[in-house]
Design a protein around this motif. Structure first.
Motif, PDB file in Angstrom:
ATOM      1  N   GLY A  40      39.016  30.640  68.418  1.00  0.00           N
ATOM      2  CA  GLY A  40      37.827  29.803  68.580  1.00  0.00           C
ATOM      3  C   GLY A  40      38.013  28.444  67.932  1.00  0.00           C
ATOM      4  N   LEU A  41      38.589  28.415  66.721  1.00  0.00           N
ATOM      5  CA  LEU A  41      38.834  27.144  66.040  1.00  0.00           C
ATOM      6  C   LEU A  41      39.842  26.300  66.801  1.00  0.00           C
ATOM      7  N   PHE A  42      40.878  26.946  67.335  1.00  0.00           N
ATOM      8  CA  PHE A  42      41.898  26.207  68.085  1.00  0.00           C
ATOM      9  C   PHE A  42      41.296  25.520  69.307  1.00  0.00           C
ATOM     10  N   ASN A  43      40.314  26.166  69.928  1.00  0.00           N
ATOM     11  CA  ASN A  43      39.685  25.601  71.118  1.00  0.00           C
ATOM     12  C   ASN A  43      38.671  24.509  70.797  1.00  0.00           C
ATOM     13  N   GLU A  44      38.278  24.403  69.538  1.00  0.00           N
ATOM     14  CA  GLU A  44      37.268  23.418  69.149  1.00  0.00           C
ATOM     15  C   GLU A  44      37.873  22.160  68.536  1.00  0.00           C
ATOM     16  N   GLN A  45      39.059  22.285  67.943  1.00  0.00           N
ATOM     17  CA  GLN A  45      39.626  21.158  67.208  1.00  0.00           C
ATOM     18  C   GLN A  45      41.115  21.007  67.515  1.00  0.00           C
ATOM     19  N   GLU A  46      41.649  19.881  67.080  1.00  0.00           N
ATOM     20  CA  GLU A  46      43.070  19.601  67.283  1.00  0.00           C
ATOM     21  C   GLU A  46      43.824  19.819  65.975  1.00  0.00           C
ATOM     22  N   PHE A  47      44.922  20.566  66.038  1.00  0.00           N
ATOM     23  CA  PHE A  47      45.696  20.891  64.853  1.00  0.00           C
ATOM     24  C   PHE A  47      47.126  20.374  64.978  1.00  0.00           C
ATOM     25  N   SER A  48      47.736  20.146  63.831  1.00  0.00           N
ATOM     26  CA  SER A  48      49.124  19.683  63.787  1.00  0.00           C
ATOM     27  C   SER A  48      50.093  20.863  63.780  1.00  0.00           C
ATOM     28  N   ILE A  49      49.646  21.996  63.230  1.00  0.00           N
ATOM     29  CA  ILE A  49      50.488  23.187  63.124  1.00  0.00           C
ATOM     30  C   ILE A  49      49.590  24.402  62.943  1.00  0.00           C
ATOM     31  N   CYS A  50      50.059  25.563  63.397  1.00  0.00           N
ATOM     32  CA  CYS A  50      49.322  26.827  63.219  1.00  0.00           C
ATOM     33  C   CYS A  50      50.182  27.789  62.406  1.00  0.00           C
ATOM     34  N   ILE A  51      49.603  28.355  61.361  1.00  0.00           N
ATOM     35  CA  ILE A  51      50.266  29.362  60.537  1.00  0.00           C
ATOM     36  C   ILE A  51      49.516  30.671  60.758  1.00  0.00           C
ATOM     37  N   LEU A  52      50.187  31.652  61.346  1.00  0.00           N
ATOM     38  CA  LEU A  52      49.508  32.853  61.817  1.00  0.00           C
ATOM     39  C   LEU A  52      50.041  34.117  61.168  1.00  0.00           C
ATOM     40  N   ALA A  65      49.468  33.651  69.397  1.00  0.00           N
ATOM     41  CA  ALA A  65      50.510  32.638  69.615  1.00  0.00           C
ATOM     42  C   ALA A  65      50.787  32.445  71.100  1.00  0.00           C
ATOM     43  N   ALA A  66      50.842  33.543  71.848  1.00  0.00           N
ATOM     44  CA  ALA A  66      51.095  33.451  73.284  1.00  0.00           C
ATOM     45  C   ALA A  66      49.970  32.685  73.979  1.00  0.00           C
ATOM     46  N   GLN A  67      48.729  32.911  73.551  1.00  0.00           N
ATOM     47  CA  GLN A  67      47.589  32.188  74.131  1.00  0.00           C
ATOM     48  C   GLN A  67      47.653  30.701  73.799  1.00  0.00           C
ATOM     49  N   ILE A  68      47.969  30.400  72.553  1.00  0.00           N
ATOM     50  CA  ILE A  68      48.085  28.998  72.135  1.00  0.00           C
ATOM     51  C   ILE A  68      49.201  28.317  72.913  1.00  0.00           C
ATOM     52  N   ARG A  69      50.315  29.018  73.075  1.00  0.00           N
ATOM     53  CA  ARG A  69      51.474  28.433  73.748  1.00  0.00           C
ATOM     54  C   ARG A  69      51.203  28.183  75.234  1.00  0.00           C
ATOM     55  N   GLU A  70      50.316  28.959  75.841  1.00  0.00           N
ATOM     56  CA  GLU A  70      49.956  28.718  77.238  1.00  0.00           C
ATOM     57  C   GLU A  70      49.317  27.354  77.402  1.00  0.00           C
ATOM     58  N   PHE A  71      48.564  26.923  76.392  1.00  0.00           N
ATOM     59  CA  PHE A  71      47.905  25.625  76.477  1.00  0.00           C
ATOM     60  C   PHE A  71      48.779  24.513  75.919  1.00  0.00           C
ATOM     61  N   ALA A 179      40.609  27.883  83.103  1.00  0.00           N
ATOM     62  CA  ALA A 179      40.219  26.708  82.322  1.00  0.00           C
ATOM     63  C   ALA A 179      39.098  27.045  81.348  1.00  0.00           C
ATOM     64  N   LEU A 180      38.125  27.808  81.805  1.00  0.00           N
ATOM     65  CA  LEU A 180      36.993  28.175  80.948  1.00  0.00           C
ATOM     66  C   LEU A 180      37.448  29.022  79.761  1.00  0.00           C
ATOM     67  N   MET A 181      38.331  29.974  80.010  1.00  0.00           N
ATOM     68  CA  MET A 181      38.791  30.846  78.933  1.00  0.00           C
ATOM     69  C   MET A 181      39.628  30.072  77.919  1.00  0.00           C
ATOM     70  N   ARG A 182      40.432  29.144  78.387  1.00  0.00           N
ATOM     71  CA  ARG A 182      41.283  28.388  77.473  1.00  0.00           C
ATOM     72  C   ARG A 182      40.502  27.365  76.662  1.00  0.00           C
ATOM     73  N   LEU A 183      39.532  26.713  77.291  1.00  0.00           N
ATOM     74  CA  LEU A 183      38.834  25.625  76.614  1.00  0.00           C
ATOM     75  C   LEU A 183      37.535  26.048  75.944  1.00  0.00           C
ATOM     76  N   TRP A 184      36.866  27.068  76.503  1.00  0.00           N
ATOM     77  CA  TRP A 184      35.583  27.505  75.931  1.00  0.00           C
ATOM     78  C   TRP A 184      35.638  28.940  75.407  1.00  0.00           C
ATOM     79  N   GLY A 185      36.624  29.702  75.830  1.00  0.00           N
ATOM     80  CA  GLY A 185      36.747  31.079  75.368  1.00  0.00           C
ATOM     81  C   GLY A 185      35.819  32.060  76.048  1.00  0.00           C
TER      82      GLY A 185
END
Length: 226
Positions: A40-52, A65-71, A179-185
């Protein structure tokens, strides 16, 4: 420039220690306690790096990670995990990870790994930050369009991400649900209407170049023609 980090860690004490330590080193850190919250946070804001963290409730680190990498193909992804089996390491890299730090680890090592990933990412972005859309130049990170007469068109965060997603599927149909799932969840009615509003805004901002068009493919989604 202050780098923003998305930290997903379900151990409250460890998450707090890592967050505060990174902040003392000059980073801005948003902490999520599970994979769903992190997405949810990833879809709301822009990040420089993700630590998971790998083992998290609701959505594990590999799935996230796979979901983030799709976008985003370029954002650095680092895994934190107690798993040490070579198969787990391989799965981490297969899901799009750039680095893999085993627990327990020293904070000094974490700082070095983060700095190295950000440095590498910055070097890669220097050649890919500028995208062409007809007569426009699109800068996703700056959330700007520059038209043929050199005027700067500012985009909101959601407008920029939607345009980037359309461009990734240029001259092909971008499925509405995807698009809806990636950008709005969520692909509920409210979000669908919301996305239609953003599409209308993008059409207006791209209207100077008549060769650029966002077509509504009824029943399927949208297509960016350029």
């Amino acid at each position: 420039m202050k780098y923003k980090i998305l930290l997903a860690e379900d151990e409250p004490f460890l998450g707090k220690v890592i967050k505060e330590s990174l902040e003392k080193n000059g980073y801005e850190v948003l902490l999520a306690s599970n994979g769903k919250e992190a997405w949810g946070l990833f879809n709301e804001q822009e990040f420089s790096i993700c630590i998971l963290d790998v083992m998290m409730p609701y959505k594990d680190g590999f799935t996230l990670a796979a979901q983030i990498r799709e976008f985003s193909k370029n954002i650095p992804l680092m895994f934190l995990t107690a798993k040490s089996d070579i198969k787990d390491v391989a799965q981490g890299y297969a899901s799009g990870g750039n680095d893999y730090l085993r627990k327990p680890f020293s904070l000094e090592e974490l700082f070095l790994r983060v700095a190295e990933l950000l440095k590498r990412s910055k070097e890669e972005k220097s050649s890919t930050d500028e995208l062409r859309i007809g007569e426009y130049v699109f800068y996703p990170k700056r959330q700007e369009l520059i038209g043929g007469r050199a005027q700067i068109v500012k985009l909101s965060y959601k407008e920029s991400r939607l345009l980037e997603l359309l461009l990734q599927n240029k001259n092909q149909v971008l499925e509405r649900k995807l698009a809806l799932m990636r950008l709005w969840g969520d692909d509920n009615f409210f979000n669908t209407r919301n996305m239609d509003v953003y599409i209308t805004k993008l059409r207006k901002k791209l209207q100077e170049d008549t060769s650029v068009e966002i077509v509504n493919v009824r029943g399927f989604g949208y297509k960016l023609i350029c």
